[in-house]
Write a protein that holds these residues in place. Structure first.
Motif, PDB file in Angstrom:
ATOM      1  N   THR A 142       1.205  -4.041  -7.270  1.00  0.00           N
ATOM      2  CA  THR A 142      -0.254  -4.074  -7.330  1.00  0.00           C
ATOM      3  C   THR A 142      -0.740  -3.673  -8.725  1.00  0.00           C
ATOM      4  O   THR A 142      -1.609  -4.327  -9.312  1.00  0.00           O
ATOM      5  CB  THR A 142      -0.851  -3.100  -6.289  1.00  0.00           C
ATOM      6  OG1 THR A 142      -0.215  -3.322  -5.038  1.00  0.00           O
ATOM      7  CG2 THR A 142      -2.345  -3.310  -6.140  1.00  0.00           C
ATOM      8  N   ALA A 143      -0.170  -2.597  -9.257  1.00  0.00           N
ATOM      9  CA  ALA A 143      -0.583  -2.114 -10.575  1.00  0.00           C
ATOM     10  C   ALA A 143      -0.282  -3.154 -11.650  1.00  0.00           C
ATOM     11  O   ALA A 143      -1.134  -3.450 -12.494  1.00  0.00           O
ATOM     12  CB  ALA A 143       0.121  -0.796 -10.898  1.00  0.00           C
ATOM     13  N   GLN A 180       3.162  -0.494  -4.774  1.00  0.00           N
ATOM     14  CA  GLN A 180       2.086  -0.049  -5.656  1.00  0.00           C
ATOM     15  C   GLN A 180       2.339  -0.505  -7.092  1.00  0.00           C
ATOM     16  O   GLN A 180       1.402  -0.826  -7.828  1.00  0.00           O
ATOM     17  CB  GLN A 180       1.961   1.480  -5.598  1.00  0.00           C
ATOM     18  CG  GLN A 180       1.328   1.969  -4.307  1.00  0.00           C
ATOM     19  CD  GLN A 180      -0.182   1.810  -4.317  1.00  0.00           C
ATOM     20  OE1 GLN A 180      -0.902   2.565  -4.944  1.00  0.00           O
ATOM     21  NE2 GLN A 180      -0.668   0.786  -3.636  1.00  0.00           N
ATOM     22  N   ALA A 181       3.623  -0.547  -7.465  1.00  0.00           N
ATOM     23  CA  ALA A 181       3.954  -1.020  -8.813  1.00  0.00           C
ATOM     24  C   ALA A 181       3.582  -2.495  -8.956  1.00  0.00           C
ATOM     25  O   ALA A 181       3.064  -2.913 -10.002  1.00  0.00           O
ATOM     26  CB  ALA A 181       5.445  -0.824  -9.085  1.00  0.00           C
ATOM     27  N   TYR A 239       6.330   2.820  -3.367  1.00  0.00           N
ATOM     28  CA  TYR A 239       6.221   2.866  -4.820  1.00  0.00           C
ATOM     29  C   TYR A 239       6.343   1.472  -5.415  1.00  0.00           C
ATOM     30  O   TYR A 239       5.574   1.089  -6.293  1.00  0.00           O
ATOM     31  CB  TYR A 239       7.306   3.775  -5.408  1.00  0.00           C
ATOM     32  CG  TYR A 239       6.859   5.205  -5.583  1.00  0.00           C
ATOM     33  CD1 TYR A 239       5.955   5.535  -6.591  1.00  0.00           C
ATOM     34  CD2 TYR A 239       7.328   6.219  -4.767  1.00  0.00           C
ATOM     35  CE1 TYR A 239       5.538   6.845  -6.771  1.00  0.00           C
ATOM     36  CE2 TYR A 239       6.920   7.526  -4.934  1.00  0.00           C
ATOM     37  CZ  TYR A 239       6.024   7.843  -5.938  1.00  0.00           C
ATOM     38  OH  TYR A 239       5.609   9.129  -6.114  1.00  0.00           O
ATOM     39  N   MET A 240       7.310   0.674  -4.907  1.00  0.00           N
ATOM     40  CA  MET A 240       7.480  -0.667  -5.463  1.00  0.00           C
ATOM     41  C   MET A 240       6.251  -1.528  -5.183  1.00  0.00           C
ATOM     42  O   MET A 240       5.799  -2.264  -6.049  1.00  0.00           O
ATOM     43  CB  MET A 240       8.757  -1.317  -4.894  1.00  0.00           C
ATOM     44  CG  MET A 240       9.055  -2.708  -5.424  1.00  0.00           C
ATOM     45  SD  MET A 240       8.891  -2.922  -7.222  1.00  0.00           S
ATOM     46  CE  MET A 240      10.383  -2.150  -7.822  1.00  0.00           C
ATOM     47  N   LYS A 245       0.814  -1.217   0.000  1.00  0.00           N
ATOM     48  CA  LYS A 245       0.000   0.000   0.000  1.00  0.00           C
ATOM     49  C   LYS A 245       0.843   1.260   0.000  1.00  0.00           C
ATOM     50  O   LYS A 245       0.463   2.266  -0.589  1.00  0.00           O
ATOM     51  CB  LYS A 245      -0.909   0.007   1.251  1.00  0.00           C
ATOM     52  CG  LYS A 245      -2.185  -0.806   1.090  1.00  0.00           C
ATOM     53  CD  LYS A 245      -3.304   0.090   0.589  1.00  0.00           C
ATOM     54  CE  LYS A 245      -4.491  -0.758   0.123  1.00  0.00           C
ATOM     55  NZ  LYS A 245      -5.391  -0.019  -0.747  1.00  0.00           N
TER      56      LYS A 245
END
Lengths: 288, 241
Positions: A172-173, A169-170, A166-167, A163
């Protein structure tokens, strides 16, 4: 009333045991979510984690849980290498090829384990292996409590990572839409390596706690893989909360199944649960 | 005499193939700093292929693509984003199970953009106040227009010098489309160059400075957008409107 009293013990133990299954299943779920590969080696990688902790404990007398301080980064790094040099080329071509590579990894580890440690069962024995707490009328083995707390910590750390960084979220994306993730400046190759590295680190953790809880042999990973599948199916792919609940349900139905139907019920009941969930709600309890 | 414009993006004689099937032939185009340039063409003309070549998803077999003075012809997509080209893909392509905020935030993934993430987020919320109100909502629960706003905002979060926007108006009501175009002009005044790709010819030419008309893999017309508007008969011939 008598029955209820008798049930408290399997309910408590099942819930705590579920924590162990959660950690095993999270790694499987993460790799499937990001790489879209069913990592059939995951169970064996967990047992590999047990063996490495066993080897370290026998050679240097290092406590298995303490070993994780080194084991976690070591397994993470190993996972990055496995993805980069073994899986990456296959993943970009077809999921089938990656599946077969994973199967190969499992076979190599199982056979190597037989050579090094024989087919006999081993356990991670420590000073606290037989410690237990008495709560009311029931005894709770310390390792079961450790299992559950390890699961909570792993869940919390992984959740915060996914959550808040950045990594994370990357990752997750990329699991939701890989092509678009690349248009966001995300290097999907790197994301794959890190996701697999994290799954391996989770295998190291799960391996230690599995080894503290049960005896293991070179092919224990196969049964563990099936259990992890069951947990993921119960909870629903891609849902962390689902995996948690799935693990608890699996642990509970295992101990309750054992209580009502004897040893044969221990695996029969949880897999009946899986079957029922698959029939009524194929996407799992928390699945999308 | 006008000042010589500063060329931002230069596509030079590229040929692009899907395996052995040629899709683009000898395409050349320039985008100057501060412009809104449009690429228009009917379905299947090769617009998306051209964009994929610029963003690095596909690599041309011949020819080259320069961004500033940097050759990006064979660069990976994630590196190209880092240089300052962001893309708002066709069909929005949001991350459905991430919140509005998370969708915007992941736009600032490249190293350069991370430094400006907060100020860019403030800019996006100023351009689209509704997104701030809905920042905790999952992207998949938004309306089409709002999703497009997130997609444009996410493109801005990359801190781009050049923003490529693919079929922004697709499936949206005319009212929302003109609202979005209004925002694009605002973005332009902030110093960001825009390359638009559209099927919606008339409105796009109305909004753009210059345009290229793409037809079956070739550029068949180019020039000042207003002048192309006057060639409407020719355009009609191509698009059968």
């Amino acid at each position: 009333m008598e029955l209820l009293n008798d049930l408290i013990s399997p309910i408590v133990l099942g819930t705590l045991l579920g924590g162990l299954y959660v950690v095993v299943a999270l790694g499987l779920s993460l790799v499937f979510g990001v790489l879209k590969v069913i990592n059939v080696a995951h169970g064996t990688l967990v047992i590999f984690g047990s063996y490495v902790a066993y080897a370290v404990a026998s050679a240097w007398g290092i406590d298995p849980i303490l070993w994780l301080l080194i084991g976690i980064p070591l397994f993470f790094f190993l996972g990055v290498l496995i993805e980069k040099y073994l899986l990456a080329r296959a993943v970009s071509k077809s999921a089938d090829a990656a599946l077969i590579i994973a199967f190969g990894i499992a076979l190599i580890i199982q056979n190597a384990a037989q050579i090094f440690w024989s087919p006999q069962s081993r356990s991670l024995l420590t000073d606290y292996s037989f410690n237990s707490f008495q709560v009311g009328d029931i005894y709770i083995p310390l390792v079961y409590i450790l299992n559950f707390f390890a699961a909570l910590i792993v869940m919390l750390v992984v959740r915060q990572f996914l959550k808040k960084t950045y990594m994370g979220q990357a990752i997750t994306a990329a699991s939701q839409n890989k092509g678009t993730a690349e248009l966001m400046g995300i290097n999907s190759k790197q994301v794959y390596q890190i996701a697999f590295g994290i799954a391996m680190a989770m295998a190291a953790i799960a391996g230690v706690f599995y080894g503290l809880t049960f005896p293991f042999n070179p092919v224990s990973g196969n049964a563990l893989l099936i259990i992890a599948f069951g947990v993921v199916i119960l909870g629903g792919l891609g849902s962390m909360a689902g995996t948690f609940i799935g693990g608890i349900i699996f642990g509970l139905s295992q101990t309750l199944g054992g209580y009502f139907f004897g040893p044969t019920g221990q695996l029969l009941v949880p897999f009946l649960m899986v079957l029922v969930v698959l029939t009524i709600r194929p996407q799992g309890l928390f699945g999308r | 005499m006008e000042m010589t414009p500063e060329v931002m993006l230069q596509v030079k004689n590229i040929n692009v193939y899907y395996d052995k099937l040629g899709v683009l032939w000898d395409i050349s185009l320039d985008v100057n700093k501060g412009e809104i340039v449009a690429i228009v063409g009917s379905n299947g003309a090769g617009k998306s292929t051209l964009l994929k070549s610029i963003s690095g998803v596909l690599h041309p077999k011949e020819g080259s693509i320069l961004f500033g003075d940097q050759d990006i012809t064979n660069m990976d997509p994630y590196k190209i984003v880092g240089l300052g080209i962001s893309q708002v893909p066709e069909g929005r392509q949001l991350f459905p199970d991430m919140t509005v905020y998370e969708n915007l935030h992941i736009g600032s993934y490249n190293k350069n953009a991370r430094l400006h993430a907060e100020e860019n987020l403030a800019k996006v919320y100023k351009l689209f106040p509704i997104l701030e109100e809905r920042k905790k909502q999952l992207a998949k629960t938004l309306s089409g227009g709002q999703q497009q706003m997130v997609a444009v905002g996410r493109g801005l979060m990359a801190n781009p010098k050049l923003m490529i926007i693919d079929e922004m108006s697709l499936g949206l009501s005319p009212l929302i489309v003109s609202e979005l175009f209004h925002v694009l002009h605002e973005i332009k005044t902030q110093g960001i160059t825009i390359l638009l790709v559209e099927q919606n010819v008339c409105q796009t030419l109305d909004e753009a400075d210059r345009a290229y008309v793409l037809e079956t893999g070739h550029i068949v017309m180019s020039g000042n957008a207003n002048e192309l508007m006057d060639e409407e008969e020719v355009i009609n011939a191509y698009f059968g409107e």
